[in-house]
Design a protein around this motif. Sequence first.
Motif, mmCIF file in Angstrom:
data_model
loop_
_atom_site.group_PDB
_atom_site.id
_atom_site.type_symbol
_atom_site.label_atom_id
_atom_site.label_comp_id
_atom_site.label_asym_id
_atom_site.label_seq_id
_atom_site.Cartn_x
_atom_site.Cartn_y
_atom_site.Cartn_z
ATOM 1 N N UNK B 12 -121.640 50.577 -34.844
ATOM 2 C CA UNK B 12 -121.299 51.314 -33.630
ATOM 3 C C UNK B 12 -119.691 51.857 -33.763
ATOM 4 N N UNK B 13 -119.329 52.055 -34.996
ATOM 5 C CA UNK B 13 -117.679 52.156 -34.788
ATOM 6 C C UNK B 13 -117.676 53.206 -36.024
ATOM 7 N N UNK B 14 -116.485 53.952 -35.836
ATOM 8 C CA UNK B 14 -116.241 55.092 -36.731
ATOM 9 C C UNK B 14 -115.752 55.051 -38.126
ATOM 10 N N UNK B 15 -115.463 56.211 -38.761
ATOM 11 C CA UNK B 15 -114.836 55.978 -40.294
ATOM 12 C C UNK B 15 -113.328 55.854 -39.764
ATOM 13 N N UNK B 16 -112.965 56.451 -38.477
ATOM 14 C CA UNK B 16 -111.384 56.352 -38.187
ATOM 15 C C UNK B 16 -111.352 54.882 -38.000
ATOM 16 N N UNK B 17 -112.397 54.042 -37.606
ATOM 17 C CA UNK B 17 -111.945 52.544 -37.485
ATOM 18 C C UNK B 17 -111.710 51.844 -38.878
ATOM 19 N N UNK B 36 -128.680 45.989 -29.292
ATOM 20 C CA UNK B 36 -127.881 47.113 -29.414
ATOM 21 C C UNK B 36 -127.619 47.968 -28.181
ATOM 22 N N UNK B 37 -127.429 47.117 -26.953
ATOM 23 C CA UNK B 37 -127.113 47.545 -25.808
ATOM 24 C C UNK B 37 -128.418 48.192 -25.134
ATOM 25 N N UNK B 38 -129.384 48.214 -25.605
ATOM 26 C CA UNK B 38 -130.756 48.381 -25.261
ATOM 27 C C UNK B 38 -131.787 47.591 -26.098
ATOM 28 N N UNK B 39 -132.948 46.889 -25.372
ATOM 29 C CA UNK B 39 -133.806 46.492 -25.911
ATOM 30 C C UNK B 39 -134.763 47.055 -26.822
ATOM 31 N N UNK B 40 -134.823 46.529 -28.036
ATOM 32 C CA UNK B 40 -135.820 47.483 -29.111
ATOM 33 C C UNK B 40 -137.096 47.135 -28.453
ATOM 34 N N UNK B 219 -120.035 48.925 -29.511
ATOM 35 C CA UNK B 219 -120.127 50.174 -28.636
ATOM 36 C C UNK B 219 -119.690 50.044 -27.299
ATOM 37 N N UNK B 220 -119.233 48.875 -27.031
ATOM 38 C CA UNK B 220 -118.315 48.770 -25.630
ATOM 39 C C UNK B 220 -116.670 48.922 -25.725
ATOM 40 N N UNK B 221 -116.193 48.817 -25.070
ATOM 41 C CA UNK B 221 -114.687 49.124 -25.106
ATOM 42 C C UNK B 221 -114.025 47.754 -25.649
ATOM 43 N N UNK B 222 -113.735 47.990 -26.710
ATOM 44 C CA UNK B 222 -113.409 46.879 -27.788
ATOM 45 C C UNK B 222 -112.448 47.298 -28.759
#
Lengths: 100, 308, 267
Positions: B12-17, B36-40, B219-222
């Motif tokens: 859930x993170x970027x290459x910048x991270x 994942x923030x939503x159930x599969x 994917x949350x504020x972290x």
Amino acid sequence: MSAPYGPMRAIDILDLYFIENRSRIMDIASFLDRIDRYEGADEAKADFRYQAFLQILDITRDTPRDRAKAVQVALSDPTTEPLDSALGMKAYGAWKGAAK
Amino acid sequence: MMFIDPHAHMISRTTDDYEAMAASGVVAVIEPAFWLGQPRTNAGSYLDYLSSIVGFERFRASQFGIRHYCTIGLNSKEANNEALAEAVMELIPRFALKEGVVAIGEIGYDEQTALEDKYFRLQLELAKELDLPVMIHTPHRDKKNGTSRSMDVCVEHGLDPGKVVVDHNNEETVREVLDRGFWAGFSIYPSTKMGNARMVEILRQYGANRVIVDSACDWGISEVLAVAKTARLALQTGIPEDQVRLACYQNALEAYGQSGQMKEEDWLNPQAIDQRAVYEGNSILRGGREPVVGQTPNRRGMDNLIIE
Amino acid sequence: MKAIDPHIHMISRTTDDYMRMTISGIHTVAEPAFWAGFDRASADCFRDYFHQLTVVEPARAARFGIKHYCWLGLNSKESENLTLADEVLAIIPEFIDRPNVLGFGEIGLNKNSKNEMAVLERQLAMAAARNDLVLVHTPHLEDKLKGTRMIMDMIRNEPRLDPSRVLIDHAEEHTIAEIKDRGFWFGMTLYPNSKGSPERAIDAVEIYGSERLCINSSGDWSVSDPLSILKCANEMRRRGHGEAAVNQVFYENPKSFMGQCPKFVAN
């Protein structure tokens, strides 16, 4: 080309972009030097990508206008038939078929 | 100073991270399988997810000079969908044995339901059978009881506390976890879990033995730099360097190194970054981007403690 | 300024990115369905992916005051697998009427193969039957020119599709004129290190005019920049273009194209 679009003149464009593009030419020159310095330079220079690279340098210098488009076209696959399969295929940045 | 972030959801993170983490001194990350923030809705999604954390994500991290490991498990939230859970449990053993898998996790309780309990226990048995460490997710609600119960169940199933990391601790749970001989993970996650000033106080009060700091970024504020920032804050406020090193590097290596899949040499003698490398024929370089090749990441020594 | 990024894969970006975008003036984004970096093993995974694009991601964006729209379809890379394609195309109707879905995208070609063409043709027919908008992905590098022409021919063979409701994305110097002459919208993509620099995108604005052009970041799980459209807008200003002209390219144009879908309202 459309009508003049801004208050700038060509000399202003030269002024604005000269230094960064001068540096890009250095990158290109040193890239070619680097290939020469390393083991197996002849093999690399025979590669279709190297040949295409030399060709687009010529195009950049010799084409009177629309140079970017001419470079793009020179690197493109000019055929029109679809591939039988894309499995395991990738793009190289220059058309391999041109070397044949 | 070198750091390990032993709980980071990098998909859930970027290459910048990745770049920022590498620059801050992070040499390795562990990505626990989770929600994942939503159930599969189906096991097919799970299979692709597990494939991505053992494969593509590991490859993506390597392009930025970071070693990527993961844990495999059925998370507690999705354990409540019995049909899904049954199908996922079929997948887990074969993924658990793949290269770079350092634990079964993150498993445990969410709402402490009967189904959560069932699949938690089944996965503890699997960990025992495969001789893998366990990463436990403790519930956000009723945390104290949920944490105690998680440890009770581990003991009941005969797991060695020295092979179990109990994560997402706080001031309320830390003493019991340490007293019972488990590893105590702390997720430095803004607003909802722990701040790093509180973390430094815990280090001051309890020391760093068996304490593990992580970011749990997702994917949350972290905060991907949570481990490095906590280390720096701890050093600035007078926590001894060897203690910081334990909490932000060594303990994670000791705990998850018990899998046999994670060794210091993996990053001390790294291969040079080669973005020409491909993963199953696919590069991370979309659309003909220029590869970065041969730029060995800058490993900061112990003499340079301040991270800027 | 306010701007719209009409092509960005937000599920691969962080909340930090949402925050930076929203405070910089990007209050509306559109996310095309695409390839995940590895080939998915089953169509079931797409069901969860489409749910994420239509329910979870708009909710995540809304926390930052950003309106999130999406495009659904099977990308060209995974279209080589015809069995997977059959199954994925079969589930699209379950999702296509959700409130943030603008149409079919990004669909198109990757290596210009027969299977890719077959799957694209079917998706174009689905879009035509519903009168949906279409967002087209064109191949990269040496395959772009050939692929762009093949795609435009296929669309012309589907008379129900109006070129003014189709955007052909990832256009470059050698494809823009042909795309524009045929009445399509065209997209230009800004990548940080290599192709599609802000300078070249603004060159295109100057040479071809700003009509039917949308500039996007295509930000994703690889090295990319979610603020690149604003950097490009700045390049336009730096050359002396007025604020109204900049606003036309980076706000009004994407609003006009996507606004052809009645569900779309720009923030």
